[in-house]
Motif scaffolding. Structure first.
Motif, PDB file in Angstrom:
ATOM      1  N   GLY A 108       0.805  -1.216   0.000  1.00  0.00           N
ATOM      2  CA  GLY A 108       0.000   0.000   0.000  1.00  0.00           C
ATOM      3  C   GLY A 108       0.832   1.257   0.000  1.00  0.00           C
ATOM      4  N   SER A 109       0.586   2.145   0.940  1.00  0.00           N
ATOM      5  CA  SER A 109       1.133   3.493   0.972  1.00  0.00           C
ATOM      6  C   SER A 109       2.659   3.535   0.906  1.00  0.00           C
ATOM      7  N   ASP A 152       4.691   5.880   1.635  1.00  0.00           N
ATOM      8  CA  ASP A 152       5.352   6.573   2.739  1.00  0.00           C
ATOM      9  C   ASP A 152       5.568   5.683   3.957  1.00  0.00           C
ATOM     10  N   LYS A 153       5.024   4.456   3.923  1.00  0.00           N
ATOM     11  CA  LYS A 153       5.206   3.526   5.027  1.00  0.00           C
ATOM     12  C   LYS A 153       6.195   2.402   4.710  1.00  0.00           C
ATOM     13  N   THR A 154       6.531   2.251   3.445  1.00  0.00           N
ATOM     14  CA  THR A 154       7.368   1.110   3.058  1.00  0.00           C
ATOM     15  C   THR A 154       8.847   1.458   3.199  1.00  0.00           C
ATOM     16  N   TYR A 210       9.402   3.093   9.368  1.00  0.00           N
ATOM     17  CA  TYR A 210       8.047   2.656   9.715  1.00  0.00           C
ATOM     18  C   TYR A 210       8.056   1.198  10.193  1.00  0.00           C
TER      19      TYR A 210
END
Length: 262
Positions: free
Chosen positions: A98-99, A101-103, A107
């Protein structure tokens, strides 16, 4: 005005060139494992191994990364050897998470420090049904103090040591020492039980005889996730099947919980 515009373009070009250079030199998953293991990971997404034998069995799937190099020594040769070893190695595409900015490792580091979010985690048993793995899971004040504490998710995890309680479906309540390491492209954690673990009234695992490793490596478009669980317990045939079911399911459940946080 033209000079300002030129300078802005030059800065943007320099920034893009740095990003491009970084991606060109980023390590790939294939750099850390053999070609045979990598091809199998590309095809299946996961490889599992299981050993139940006397002696200190050699780990077979450990990637050659900085943090994974410490996995072998987490159970020292001078100690009584584990009887039981399970390894799981996963190749995870970031596109499936998904997003964007989290991978990243920052995070992922927060995820594996969110001990309380493992509470209520389900796992699939040999009876082909889902059961709650951890009825309770949270950070505690110390190795023998079960006062509940908040998850330590702020800042960098490198060098962090915490204690956690896990109220397990199979073993009941046990306290763990949890150590973290974090670099620019990896984050890892080691669990070791600091209190005995029981099956009913029977002591199944003595203190310090269950150890779990988890290392997440950023490989550009993918994460390489290595997990190992080793244990020493009485040589009772009944224990082998029960331990395999519990430990193997545990690794799978923790992995599914990890990717579910994205």
């Amino acid at each position: 005005m033209k000079t300002v515009i030129f300078m802005k373009k030059a800065v943007i070009c320099l920034f893009l060139s740095v990003l491009t250079a970084g991606s060109l030199f980023a390590q790939k998953a294939s750099d850390y494992v053999s070609s045979e293991i990598y091809e199998s990971l590309k095809e299946k997404g996961v490889i599992r191994t299981y050993t139940y034998q006397p002696g200190n069995p050699k780990l077979k799937l450990v990637p050659s990364t900085n943090l994974n190099r410490d996995v072998e020594s987490f159970w020292k040769e001078s100690e009584d050897a584990p009887a039981f070893t399970v390894e799981n190695l996963y190749l995870l595409s970031k596109k499936d998470l998904g997003s964007p900015d989290k991978t990243n490792i920052e995070y992922a580091s927060k995820v594996i420090r969110s001990v309380s979010k493992m509470e209520g985690l389900k796992y699939y048993t040999s009876n082909k049904k889902y059961t709650t793995l951890y009825k309770n899971a949270y950070v505690i004040k110390g190795p023998n103090d079960r006062t509940r504490m908040p998850d330590p998710v702020e800042g960098n995890a490198d060098g962090m040591v915490i204690y956690a309680l896990q109220d397990d479906h199979t073993f009941g309540k046990a306290n763990f020492e949890v150590k973290y390491q974090q670099t620019e492209d990896e984050v890892g954690t080691n669990f070791i039980n600091v209190t005995p673990m029981y099956m009913g009234f029977i002591q199944a695992v003595e203190a310090k005889n269950l150890r779990i490793n988890l290392v997440i490596t950023d490989c550009g478009d993918e994460f390489l996730v290595y997990m190992a669980i080793r244990s020493r317990f009485p040589a009772i045939q009944l224990f082998e099947s029960m331990m395999y079911d519990s430990f193997n399911s545990r690794l799978e459940a923790i992995y599914n919980w990890f990717i579910g946080q994205f």
